[in-house]
Scaffold this active site. Structure first.
Site, PDB file in Angstrom:
ATOM      1  N   SER A  18      25.252  87.277  35.218  1.00 15.54           N
ATOM      2  CA  SER A  18      24.891  87.287  36.298  1.00 15.54           C
ATOM      3  C   SER A  18      25.856  87.531  37.831  1.00 15.54           C
ATOM      4  O   SER A  18      26.906  86.854  37.622  1.00 15.54           O
ATOM      5  CB  SER A  18      24.152  86.212  36.744  1.00 15.54           C
ATOM      6  OG  SER A  18      23.217  86.242  38.015  1.00 15.54           O
ATOM      7  N   LYS A  27      21.537  89.776  38.964  1.00 12.94           N
ATOM      8  CA  LYS A  27      21.942  89.092  40.155  1.00 12.94           C
ATOM      9  C   LYS A  27      21.120  88.000  40.523  1.00 12.94           C
ATOM     10  O   LYS A  27      19.841  87.835  40.569  1.00 12.94           O
ATOM     11  CB  LYS A  27      22.327  89.820  41.310  1.00 12.94           C
ATOM     12  CG  LYS A  27      22.781  89.152  42.703  1.00 12.94           C
ATOM     13  CD  LYS A  27      24.205  88.844  42.433  1.00 12.94           C
ATOM     14  CE  LYS A  27      24.416  87.818  43.821  1.00 12.94           C
ATOM     15  NZ  LYS A  27      25.668  86.979  43.467  1.00 12.94           N
ATOM     16  N   ASN A  44      35.570  84.108  44.079  1.00 10.28           N
ATOM     17  CA  ASN A  44      34.634  85.010  44.827  1.00 10.28           C
ATOM     18  C   ASN A  44      33.550  83.714  45.378  1.00 10.28           C
ATOM     19  O   ASN A  44      33.611  83.024  45.019  1.00 10.28           O
ATOM     20  CB  ASN A  44      33.426  85.852  44.159  1.00 10.28           C
ATOM     21  CG  ASN A  44      32.342  85.059  43.434  1.00 10.28           C
ATOM     22  OD1 ASN A  44      31.440  84.809  43.947  1.00 10.28           O
ATOM     23  ND2 ASN A  44      32.329  84.780  42.051  1.00 10.28           N
ATOM     24  N   ALA A  45      33.064  84.290  46.594  1.00 15.49           N
ATOM     25  CA  ALA A  45      32.361  83.308  47.530  1.00 15.49           C
ATOM     26  C   ALA A  45      31.260  84.267  48.112  1.00 15.49           C
ATOM     27  O   ALA A  45      31.285  84.607  49.295  1.00 15.49           O
ATOM     28  CB  ALA A  45      33.166  82.665  48.452  1.00 15.49           C
ATOM     29  N   CYS A  48      26.152  76.852  40.924  1.00 11.44           N
ATOM     30  CA  CYS A  48      27.057  77.878  41.978  1.00 11.44           C
ATOM     31  C   CYS A  48      27.795  76.938  42.879  1.00 11.44           C
ATOM     32  O   CYS A  48      27.400  76.150  43.691  1.00 11.44           O
ATOM     33  CB  CYS A  48      26.107  78.794  42.694  1.00 11.44           C
ATOM     34  SG  CYS A  48      26.926  79.902  43.877  1.00 11.44           S
TER      35      CYS A  48
HETATM   36  C1  LIG Z   1      31.190  88.480  42.254  1.00 13.49           C
HETATM   37  C2  LIG Z   1      30.372  87.338  41.145  1.00 13.49           C
HETATM   38  C3  LIG Z   1      29.091  87.048  41.508  1.00 13.49           C
HETATM   39  C4  LIG Z   1      28.591  86.086  40.831  1.00 13.49           C
HETATM   40  N1  LIG Z   1      27.171  85.708  41.023  1.00 13.49           N
HETATM   41  C5  LIG Z   1      26.445  84.972  40.406  1.00 13.49           C
HETATM   42  C6  LIG Z   1      25.124  84.510  40.267  1.00 13.49           C
HETATM   43  O1  LIG Z   1      24.574  85.166  41.110  1.00 13.49           O
HETATM   44  N2  LIG Z   1      24.514  83.815  39.458  1.00 13.49           N
HETATM   45  C7  LIG Z   1      25.129  83.172  38.442  1.00 13.49           C
HETATM   46  O2  LIG Z   1      24.647  82.151  37.683  1.00 13.49           O
HETATM   47  N3  LIG Z   1      26.634  83.540  38.224  1.00 13.49           N
HETATM   48  C8  LIG Z   1      27.347  84.387  38.923  1.00 13.49           C
HETATM   49  N4  LIG Z   1      28.501  84.539  38.714  1.00 13.49           N
HETATM   50  C9  LIG Z   1      29.252  84.103  37.691  1.00 13.49           C
HETATM   51  C10 LIG Z   1      29.289  84.883  36.547  1.00 13.49           C
HETATM   52  O3  LIG Z   1      28.127  85.167  36.078  1.00 13.49           O
HETATM   53  C11 LIG Z   1      30.088  84.252  35.337  1.00 13.49           C
HETATM   54  O4  LIG Z   1      29.552  83.111  34.969  1.00 13.49           O
HETATM   55  C12 LIG Z   1      31.746  84.096  35.830  1.00 13.49           C
HETATM   56  O5  LIG Z   1      32.122  85.040  36.758  1.00 13.49           O
HETATM   57  C13 LIG Z   1      32.617  83.763  34.810  1.00 13.49           C
HETATM   58  O6  LIG Z   1      32.440  84.890  34.097  1.00 13.49           O
HETATM   59  P1  LIG Z   1      33.530  86.123  33.986  1.00 13.49           P
HETATM   60  O7  LIG Z   1      34.976  85.593  33.925  1.00 13.49           O
HETATM   61  O8  LIG Z   1      33.538  86.976  32.816  1.00 13.49           O
HETATM   62  O9  LIG Z   1      33.421  86.738  35.218  1.00 13.49           O
HETATM   63  C14 LIG Z   1      29.078  85.430  39.727  1.00 13.49           C
HETATM   64  C15 LIG Z   1      30.392  86.031  39.477  1.00 13.49           C
HETATM   65  C16 LIG Z   1      31.170  86.790  40.367  1.00 13.49           C
HETATM   66  C17 LIG Z   1      32.606  87.357  39.893  1.00 13.49           C
END
Ligand SMILES: Cc1cc2nc3c(=O)[nH]c(=O)nc-3n(C[C@H](O)[C@H](O)[C@H](O)COP(=O)(O)O)c2cc1C
Ligand SMILES: Cc1cc2nc3c(=O)[nH]c(=O)nc-3n(C[C@H](O)[C@H](O)[C@H](O)COP(=O)(O)OP(=O)(O)OC[C@H]3O[C@@H](n4cnc5c(N)ncnc54)[C@H](O)[C@@H]3O)c2cc1C
Ligand SMILES: Cc1cc2nc3c(=O)[nH]c(=O)nc-3n(C[C@H](O)[C@H](O)[C@H](O)COP(=O)(O)OP(=O)(O)OC[C@H]3O[C@@H](n4cnc5c(N)ncnc54)[C@H](O)[C@@H]3O)c2cc1C
Ligand SMILES: Cc1cc2nc3c(=O)[nH]c(=O)nc-3n(C[C@H](O)[C@H](O)[C@H](O)COP(=O)(O)O)c2cc1C
Ligand code: FES
Ligand code: FES
Lengths: 306, 241, 306, 241
Positions: free
Chosen positions: A24, A48, A72-73, A133
């Protein structure tokens, strides 16, 4: 090498053609990636995070790079569940893959309203509940760090929803196992982990945090060992399927998660770097299985230390 | 897209021109950009955005060495392969009924040079004003040049140099430091003219999915990568920049 | 540019000539680095964690590289406090810098015995108490995750020790602030954070964890945003000095920690990569201060968001 | 120590020889190693250990491309600078009262080639047995060669080739895959001869401070980097390897 590998995996009543999903917030609403890969080839994608109302998210800057990672924020900017159902879902409905809705609320009622609205959307296969989050001050964090709150929230959602419910856990806790168990005993169909790790980067010139929100969530390759460790521990503590997320950028890392206990994996940040990375990962998994003489990829799940 | 580097040379102080083999499929508008993967491993993790500086049988990027990613890029050699994603974003719109003025600051001249070429191709006229800190940074061989230290051309900043040429009927195309763009925005407001600005923002995906590159506009949050990078200056909340 | 920068910092009754220390377990007993740098130039160094008895540590493999990081599961191999005092301390006593002993026990009594033994060692400036080693099954983790235990342990040590006591905190908790506060109210002279983040890497060929101990601690550049964030939060919650550790590899990162609130910083994994990195960091700090017109480096401590 | 690469060439399948400018200060014994920093940034994070293959006006390393670090190393070009730390560890001890036999498997021949040179310089004799998987891997132009697939020399593994030459008075110097070393250890035990083995282990610091490179020996944990990498085979707990 001739024989085909069976990549299918099952979570709740859902059959996934392969274990590779997108995480997501890193794959938009799916359509954006259409020209980079064949979405039909994915096990599924998680959209998302959706809230009741459209949210404009945090002020910029919203992202900053770190060694092999990024913070990210975004602040859960999204178009709101109604517009999603009306404008976006019809465009992705045509894809022959699982679409999972990720939801976020600031109070239990909001989560319930979201779950109810998604209940009628036929093409939504499951709901992933973001209780973790770190970028939204109200609610979010509290839910995800307290087993009792997770239990309460999960039970409530299970009552209003017919869809499989996946609880997405935060790694920023002393004991993720207790949270996973709370979700399980409240009836969750699966847990996914990990969400991002809280972090901060400061600009030494201005002496201010780079992110407007000060604190952001760390994602990317840097965090994968943390995710693998947590998946390993949770897998050995719960009976429901575990979905592995965090730093996956290659078949090797995806396989590490599966061997640790993940039934499915979600690829996040790596999509930004290489839009078709999920396809490469699926290919790599298949090659691994062939090389190792594994006919069903699901056989490796949790095979670590057996 | 894995492409071959044809050449990669320093052209002025800290400024490099990289030419990348252009497969036939690749076409782009001025103001569009590409996301460059500096190495084919996880460091640096994110792609770097660069405006298209020129496009022919090579894709040309003009870049300034400012940090780790651009330093590594400057060490790449002809024959090395490089992964680029693009063209991305929305470019400048060339209007024929306006007096076209291009104003660039520093490395911000990159997209304007491509724009200039396209304007020339259409046999239209435009004026160009480029500003640098000093003579050794200059990496263009035409246009009206300003340098802050006065070591070449007009002494002072490029906006002051161009100020008298800006009229109500002008359409300014601008790219450069935020402070320069802000100054121009004020000026355009006063002179009631139009301006298209190319903005910068930290980017992860470059294609509208991470929502990382947001800027505050009159219509809420916009994404520099997919709504921009070129914006109508009137849409931007300059006080928030 | 002519004027000299004052780099001194004060923690408890100790004056440090500059804020740069080396972290426990990454600098041996000091002597090993003698030919790579002038130890007199350091603010101080923290020696490898000491236990009552000599410990042989975990079986190999003990380390594995990860993206911009590494996992270690050394298992606190050390020569024991008695041999340290007899064999090692005399060799490093000559250095004009603070020597800080890092101690580890499996029960409170052991910590007390260690503190007592070190009390008489004149050249030991302070004691850093490792309540957070993730690699030892008994004790360690429990202490560090529970504010009550940290309070109890800290109070007990303070009773037997005349040296300044630094409590070293683990990041693997839901709320590091509560642990830091517990240490403070028990009389700790400072807290240092962060220790390593728990992680795991699996070899997909053998389907086994790479580390014999399965789980290890993640350190290195990858984790610095997590440390900066925690230091920022703890700094705003306690009055005692905070010592920043985690992923420091350059003056920039060290300064980020200080701006976030760290009075001193400890450099760990980076010593392995570049043995004289601490000297480079001190130089870089000095240059920064000159460039920014800062005459006392301590002025920047906690200056973030002020 | 930042040094200049003089050359870096492939010499056989996946095997490269890198020559690095040798400052006058640098001297080393056979069996010692250096820690190479592949890039001057944080990726890959840790230095890579490589035995010294030869030492003259250049420091020569013979390495096999097995992972990310060695792949990056193989792309370095003459003139590039590279950071090496060393020489580190304890090397082989050359004894004059023994029948010296060098047995190397694969890339394990690297430290033995340097040892051979030093033995030759002392005008002493030794026998050399080198094993490879197949002909295309061979990167040495002397010695008795075994290949697993029989494409060159003796068909089979190098231990079997050397077995008949090993006597009670032999001193074996060995480096290679663990399985080969284990087999040799058993053999030495049977034949009551001596052996010095060079071991490998994952390393972070290479200088005895991280305690990461431990191996189990009869005297407890030993560090490959500072107690080794060359050990008396009798000290090693082979059943734990
Ligand atoms: C830009 C960005 C936006 C994200 N938005 C969400 C979100 O809306 N809902 C959610 O559950 N996780 C969100 N995440 C977390 C990711 O789904 C994931 O759990 C986290 O980034 C770790 O995985 P990765 O290292 O492969 O990115 C977001 C991550 C990033 C980098
Ligand atoms: C649409 C667009 C077009 C651009 N076109 C050009 C161009 O043609 N020529 C040129 O030299 N530069 C251009 N830039 C700026 C260029 O992207 C940055 O200079 C570059 O990313 C710096 O990378 P670094 O690793 O050297 O710097 P570092 O400071 O080490 O980078 C750290 C992180 O911050 C990001 N970052 C740093 N500075 C900027 C910046 N100014 N804008 C966006 N992200 C930044 C990096 O991408 C990276 O993720 C453009 C930026 C955008 C958004
Ligand atoms: C004392 C010593 C001497 C050596 N001499 C040579 C030599 O002369 N020529 C040569 O080709 N190789 C030699 N090796 C092995 C060499 O260090 C590894 O092949 C190399 O580190 C692999 O790095 P990589 O990034 O390509 O592999 P990756 O698998 O990507 O490396 C991942 C991590 O594991 C470590 N690692 C992987 N394989 C080994 C290994 N076999 N030994 C130790 N660490 C390893 C790496 O250093 C790195 O930290 C030696 C090892 C030691 C300990
Ligand atoms: C190999 C190794 C051994 C360590 N041993 C100790 C120890 O004995 N006691 C302790 O408190 N911390 C120990 N640590 C943790 C470090 O002191 C430090 O807190 C951590 O590594 C984070 O900092 P870094 O990222 O700069 O390495 C060890 C770390 C490493 C990598
Ligand atoms: S850079 Fe990702 S949305 Fe713009
Ligand atoms: S590699 Fe660090 S002690 Fe041997």
């Amino acid at each position: 090498m001739g024989k085909n590998v069976n990549l299918t995996c099952k979570v709740a009543n859902l059959i996934f053609k392969n274990p590779v999903l997108t995480a997501s917030g890193t794959f938009g609403y799916g359509v954006e990636y259409e020209k980079h890969l064949d979405l039909n080839k994915l096990g599924g994608f998680v959209v998302k995070g959706l809230s009741i109302k459209e949210r404009s998210g945090n002020n910029p800057p919203r992202i900053v790079e770190t060694p092999c990672g990024m913070l990210n924020a975004i602040g859960l900017q999204n178009i709101g569940v109604d517009r999603f159902l009306k404008e976006k879902l019809p465009k992705i409905a045509k894809f022959n893959t699982h679409i999972i809705a990720n939801i976020y609320g600031t109070q239990i009622d909001e989560f319930l309203e979201l779950a109810e609205k998604l209940n009628n959307a036929e093409r939504i296969s499951a709901i992933e509940v973001n209780v973790s989050c770190p970028n939204v001050r109200v609610g979010g964090m509290l839910f995800g760090k307290d087993p009792n709150m997770v239990f309460k929230l999960t039970s409530a959602i299970k009552k209003v929803s017919d869809k499989p419910i996946i609880i997405k856990l935060t790694p920023n806790v002393s004991d993720i196992v207790s949270i996973a168990k709370a979700a399980e005993s409240a009836g969750a169909d699966a847990v996914s982990l990990i969400n991002t790790i809280a972090g901060m980067v400061i600009d030494v010139k201005s002496k201010k945090p780079v992110l407007f929100n000060k604190i952001g969530g760390l994602s990317g390759p840097a965090i994968y060992p943390v995710g693998v460790k947590m998946v390993y521990e949770v897998y050995h503590a719960v009976k429901i399927p575990v979905i592995g997320v965090g730093g996956i950028y290659s078949a090797d890392i995806a396989l590490q998660y599966m061997i640790a206990g993940a039934m499915l994996v979600e690829v996040g940040t790596a999509n930004f770097v290489q839009p078709n990375i999920t396809i490469e990962i699926i290919k790599g998994m298949e090659e691994y299985a062939k090389r190792e003489g594994i006919s069903n990829i699901s056989d490796i799940i949790g095979s670590c230390c057996k | 897209m894995q492409l071959q580097i044809v050449s990669n040379k320093q052209v002025s102080k800290d400024t490099y021109l990289i030419k990348i083999d252009n497969p036939e499929v690749f076409d782009a508008y001025p103001g569009q950009f590409v996301m460059v993967r500096v190495n084919n491993y996880n460091y640096p993790l994110l792609r770097r955005p660069f405006s298209i500086y020129n496009l022919s049988n090579t894709i040309d990027l003009l870049y300034r060495k400012v940090g780790e990613g651009t330093s590594m890029l400057s060490l790449k050699k002809p024959g090395d392969s490089i992964d680029i994603l693009g063209p991305l974003g929305n470019g400048f719109k060339i209007k024929s009924d306006k007096k076209l003025i291009l104003i660039g600051g520093g490395i911000g001249i990159a997209p304007l040079c491509f724009l200039k070429k396209k304007i020339d191709e259409r046999k239209m006229n435009c004026e160009t004003y480029f500003g640098f800190n000093s003579k050794d940074e200059i990496c263009v061989d035409y246009g009206n040049i300003a340098t802050i230290d006065g070591s070449f051309g007009y002494k002072g900043n490029v906006v002051d140099m161009a100020i008298d040429k800006i009229e109500e009927n002008s359409l300014i195309y601008a790219c450069g430091p935020t402070i320069m763009l802000k100054k121009l925005a004020l000026l355009c407001h006063e002179k009631k003219c139009n301006m298209e600005v190319s903005l910068e923002s930290r980017m992860a995906c470059g294609m509208g999915v991470c929502l990382g590159c947001a800027v505050e506009t009159k219509n809420g949050m916009s994404l520099v990568c997919s709504d921009g990078p070129v914006f109508d200056y009137k849409d931007i909340l300059w006080e928030k920049m």
